[in-house]
Design an enzyme around this catalytic site. Structure first.
Site: not given
Length: 377
Positions: A25-26, A29
């Protein structure tokens, strides 16, 4: 016999499940930020004090926090939720200021924020597509093979050979469609439509509650009509068709999640069914003890849920930021700082309240309240 894994195994399994999900997920980003030239100051798996880490040549600090309940990427210039410039930001040299998050146009900031959930869905797609290729696609027509005596289907007059075409207004194409519909509607009345000997029919039934207990002692209450289908046929799946099946399955999981949340909000389903980190840890320990396939499947399922939850339009979550960016794009200017501040405060209260509720439920799921009641009694 209760086969619940031990505490140490449960903790290790939880870290082994949550760690990759947070990292993916990170990383979404982070990579999107890199694409648009935003400097990442820190990439953390876990919160709290750093227990290990290193700084790369770009100046990004990669680290592990002692509390493995999430993670974050901190971009340069990401100074406040409203992304409003302040004196410190304005004092930066122009080149350095251009590499900050808040210096980017709204569409780039939106892509950076959305990239985390999107990568979660991509991970789930890869996993589900792999399962489809490995095990094939189950195909079973919505035909009644047998009816359990005394079941809602029997009381409604359904017979072997009947074809179910719809439950209420939901079309039924496969037997699994019927299972998904019924499973989350225990106690509800349903209109069953179908064909018998080529002629259409419609009957009313009330979905019963079927209580099941798994090998770990967990109790599940699911809806049941009492219809038994034929033996499913597993058709081979090509590499081209596998992603199509995976997308369909992701859509079905999200649809079920939305309906279940709607039932909780409307009061048709108990809020006690909501779970949090402790319950995820418990399930992680149980699933990983069942083998690699179950572990990978759990990661795929949780990845879908992580992506979906983060896209909810709640301040503090990615979806809340995207909502503000959409408003900014329409107004051609950001919402006023005080409006965003109050929105984020409300979002924080909502998130904290939800965490308290699910933690209370989790403690009940692991037997704490029952044990305390026994000690007091």
């Amino acid at each position: 016999m209760n086969e619940t894994p031990g505490f140490l195994w449960t903790v290790l399994a939880f870290v082994a499940v949550i760690g990759p999900l947070v990292f993916v997920h990170e990383m979404g980003h982070y990579l999107a930020g890199r694409l648009f030239g935003v400097k990442a100051e820190a990439f953390s798996i876990g919160f709290g004090r750093e227990i290990a880490g290193f700084t790369d040549r770009r100046g990004t600090r990669w680290k592990f926090g002692w509390l493995p309940l999430g993670g974050y990427v901190r971009f340069a210039g990401d100074m406040n939720p409203a992304s409003q410039p302040d004196a410190a930001w304005l004092a930066l040299p122009a080149d350095e200021r251009n590499r900050t998050f808040q210096a980017k146009p709204v569409w780039q900031r939106a892509i950076i924020v959305a990239a985390g959930p999107v990568v979660n869905f991509l991970l789930a797609l890869i996993i589900l597509a792999g399962f489809a290729m490995a095990y094939g696609e189950a195909r079973m027509a919505p035909i009644v093979g047998a009816v359990q005596p005394g079941s809602p289907a029997a009381l409604a007059g359904l017979r072997p050979g009947d074809t179910v075409s719809a439950l209420d207004d939901r079309p039924i194409a496969q037997f699994d469609d019927m299972i998904r519909f019924v499973r989350i509607r225990a106690g509800e009345a349903v209109r069953v439509r179908g064909k018998r000997d080529g002629q259409p029919f419609a009957v009313n039934a009330t979905i019963a509650t079927d209580v099941q207990r798994d090998r770990f002692g967990n109790e599940y209450r699911m809806g049941m009509l009492g219809i038994v289908g034929d033996t499913p046929v597993y058709a081979p799946v090509s590499a081209l068709r596998a992603p199509v099946i995976a997308v369909r399955q992701i859509g079905q999981i999200i649809d079920t999640t939305v309906e279940t949340l709607g039932q909780v909000i409307s009061g048709r389903r108990s809020v006690k069914e909501l779970g949090g980190p402790l319950r995820i840890a418990k399930v992680s320990g149980e699933m990983t003890s069942m083998g690699l396939a179950a572990y990978v499947w759990l990661i795929g399922l949780l990845s879908i849920n992580l992506g979906f939850i983060n896209l909810l339009p709640v301040p503090m979550l990615d979806g809340g930021h995207l909502l503000f960016y959409a408003v900014e794009a329409i107004r051609r200017r950001p919402l006023e700082p005080h409006v965003q501040e109050w929105a984020f405060r409300g979002g924080l209260v909502a998130v904290v309240t939800l965490m308290l509720v699910v933690t209370f439920n989790d403690l009940g799921a692991v037997g704490l309240w029952k044990n305390l009641a026994g000690l007091i009694g």
